[in-house]
Design a protein around this motif. Structure first.
Motif, short mmCIF file in Angstrom:
data_model
loop_
_atom_site.label_atom_id
_atom_site.label_comp_id
_atom_site.label_asym_id
_atom_site.label_seq_id
_atom_site.Cartn_x
_atom_site.Cartn_y
_atom_site.Cartn_z
N ALA A 102 48.55 -92.92 19.96
CA ALA A 102 49.68 -93.36 20.77
C ALA A 102 50.22 -94.73 20.36
O ALA A 102 51.34 -95.09 20.76
N VAL A 103 49.45 -95.52 19.59
CA VAL A 103 49.93 -96.87 19.24
C VAL A 103 50.46 -96.94 17.81
O VAL A 103 50.80 -98.02 17.33
N LEU A 104 50.57 -95.80 17.13
CA LEU A 104 51.04 -95.84 15.75
C LEU A 104 52.53 -96.14 15.65
O LEU A 104 53.03 -96.41 14.56
N ASN A 105 53.25 -96.10 16.78
CA ASN A 105 54.65 -96.55 16.73
C ASN A 105 54.73 -98.07 16.89
O ASN A 105 55.83 -98.64 16.90
N GLY A 133 61.04 -94.38 24.23
CA GLY A 133 59.96 -95.20 24.76
C GLY A 133 58.64 -94.89 24.09
O GLY A 133 58.58 -94.40 22.96
N ASP A 134 57.55 -95.15 24.79
CA ASP A 134 56.21 -94.89 24.25
C ASP A 134 55.82 -93.44 24.51
O ASP A 134 55.93 -92.94 25.63
N LEU A 135 55.35 -92.77 23.47
CA LEU A 135 54.96 -91.37 23.55
C LEU A 135 53.46 -91.23 23.32
O LEU A 135 52.79 -92.18 22.90
N ASP A 136 52.92 -90.04 23.59
CA ASP A 136 51.50 -89.79 23.32
C ASP A 136 51.21 -89.83 21.83
O ASP A 136 50.09 -90.11 21.41
N GLN A 137 52.23 -89.51 21.02
CA GLN A 137 52.10 -89.62 19.58
C GLN A 137 53.49 -89.86 19.00
O GLN A 137 54.50 -89.47 19.59
#
Length: 545
Positions: A51-54, A286-290
């Motif tokens: 999830a934090v690779l963005n 926004g923030d996604l699970d992946q």
């Protein structure tokens, strides 16, 4: 019990605290196992939450320390989780990601050391090439789509020349003169410094003949290096990079760049165009699970070298904002010092391979790198100079967004082939792709150059055109020359001045820009295209899809 059968040591003390920092609850990529005091702990995996690779990242290290294999390892696992990946293959050894890895004692040994269940696996891949140079499906951009900011960077123009190039694009946008390839740009630039064209920009500063000459010379030199074929149609749709395979795995898009290694400014800037175009087109999520895509920017120092302040500000803003569109960007380079501080501060995930300290400059770079890491129980100067191939110092963002403890790590072995595939297999994969028919054949439709020459033809009627461009259909002859008349010496292309005799007829360009038909055309072709063009932070543009 033999030594080889002894159970692995359980980390204690600081090692246990480091290991606890990587015990994530959600999906994560497996990087390797913790190294502490010379011992590898396979029961202490080092991971990156999906999830934090963005939140972007940096892979750095000296030549030969294993950066390319780290890219391959991360790309494989992203694909397995259904995340598309983009890889810039500068050295030509990443095509092997499409084929199962070769069984070897070293791979098995590494897998045993880090607790990896290694299985030879190939991953779905597409192969691309810039403008069809080298193997791969051709990736092209129109000059309009590429935009003035990136083009000024690749032409190495100064700020004044960059502003003038922006004026040329502004005029072409407003008048619907599509800049598809470099001959379109040359034709519009030649018009704007002619007696007929100069009034067109008078209200906004105009374009000096000397500056136009510099731009045209730079374009000619650029084209003579073979760069002209990278501009044209069909323009590549960057949405192709977001596809998944039928089995749900993410497609790994590999841009094959060995054939343009001698044009570093071109390929680094072209990669920035891909990223800027994605930013221009993708919606906010926004923030996604992946992530929706992870983009690996190899040889990143080439992008920043010699960049203007405005260009660096645009990169910084694009990297900051593209995160909310679900795209992660990893910069790959030798030291963190290659990346400007404002960009480096946005790279939450770090994989630092070994650094060398053979010279005073090396020692300075080592100390600067150590200062970019959080506080650590390791002596990082000692660790970073003692890491072996396939080992790295890692810190990433946890699921709650806080940095994890710094962890020396023995990395896993990639499961795909660590090296290039056979050229025949690569060629078959390229021609068997469903995208090959869409992008393989270049198209030269009506654009700015054709619109300008059409005005000349209608004025001249059936009289045959004369001048250096008559035989080839180009106002610049073979495409490497320059307009005679409005642009001063030195000439472009041949390196020699050719004076025109008094009895010679004007060149085709002079006829075009002097014709009444052209005056009318240039002042009235504010087409739908011109009204629809909007430019992003980098000046890139696309027609609305």
């Amino acid at each position: 019990m033999s030594a080889s059968e002894q159970p692995p040591e359980v980390p204690v003390g600081p090692a246990a605290e480091i290991a606890a920092g990587y015990a994530f609850e959600g999906a994560a990529l497996e990087l390797g196992a913790l190294l502490w005091d010379g011992v590898c702990h396979p029961d202490a995996p080092i991971r990156i939450p999906l999830a934090v690779l963005n939140r972007h990242g940096l892979v750095a290290g000296a030549t030969g320390t294993g950066k390319t294999k780290t890219l391959q390892l991360i790309a494989e696992q992203l694909s397995a989780h259904g995340v598309p990946v983009f890889l810039a293959d500068v050295k030509g050894d990443l095509s092997g990601i499409s084929a199962p890895g070769a069984e070897s004692g070293k791979a098995r040994e590494r897998a045993g050391q880090v607790g990896q269940e290694w299985r030879a696996t190939g991953f779905p891949a597409e192969f691309y090439g810039l403008g069809g140079t080298g193997p791969g499906i051709p990736v092209r951009a129109t000059v309009t789509g590429f935009g003035p900011v990136l083009l000024a960077k690749v032409l190495q123009l100064n700020p004044t020349q960059e502003q003038s190039l922006g004026l040329i694009f502004h005029y072409a946008d407003a008048k619907g003169l599509e800049l598809v390839d470099l001959k379109d740009l040359r034709a519009v630039a030649a018009f704007l410094v002619s007696d007929v064209g100069k009034p067109e920009l008078k209200g906004i500063g105009g374009l000096s003949t000397a500056t136009a000459g510099v731009i045209l010379r730079s374009l000619t030199a650029f084209e003579q290096q073979g760069a002209g074929e990278f501009f044209g149609e069909p323009e590549f749709d960057t949405g192709e990079l977001l596809r998944t395979a039928r089995d749900g795995r993410g497609i790994v898009s590999v841009l094959e760049l060995p054939a343009v290694q001698d044009k570093p400014q071109l390929f680094s800037t072209f990669l920035m165009w891909l990223l800027a175009d994605l930013y221009h087109d993708l919606p906010e999520v926004g923030d996604l699970d992946q992530p929706k895509l992870v983009f690996f920017f190899d040889e990143a120092h080439l992008l920043f070298k010699g960049a203007s302040k405005a260009f660096l500000e645009s990169i910084t803003q694009t990297v900051r904002l593209i995160r909310s569109k679900g795209v992660g960007v990893f910069f790959v380079t030798q030291t963190p010092r290659d990346v400007p501080a404002d960009v480096l501060g946005q790279l939450g995930n770090r994989v630092q391979h070994a650094l060398r300290a053979f010279t005073p400059d090396d020692a300075k770079a080592l100390k600067a790198t150590v200062r970019t890491f959080p506080n650590s129980p390791y002596d990082l100067e000692e660790v970073l100079t003692g890491l072996g191939t396939g080992e790295a110092v890692v810190t990433v963002l946890s699921e709650r967004g806080a940095p994890t403890p710094v962890a020396a790590t023995r990395l896993r072995a990639p499961e795909s082939l660590m090296g290039p595939v056979d050229p025949a297999a690569l060629d078959a994969a390229v021609k068997g792709s469903p995208l090959y028919g869409r992008y393989a054949q270049a198209v030269d439709r009506e654009s700015a150059y054709e619109k300008l020459t059409e005005g000349e033809r209608e004025t001249a009627g059936s009289a045959p055109a004369s001048g250096p461009g008559a035989a080839s259909g180009s106002p610049y002859g073979s495409g490497s020359g320059a307009p005679s008349g409005p642009v001063p010496d030195p000439p472009y292309g041949s390196g020699r001045t050719k004076a025109r005799a008094p009895e010679e007829e004007p060149s085709l360009v002079e006829q075009v820009v002097g014709s009444g038909m052209f005056k009318s055309l240039a002042r009235s072709v504010g087409t739908q295209l011109g009204r629809e063009i909007s430019r992003s932070l980098f000046g890139t543009a696309r027609r609305r899809r």
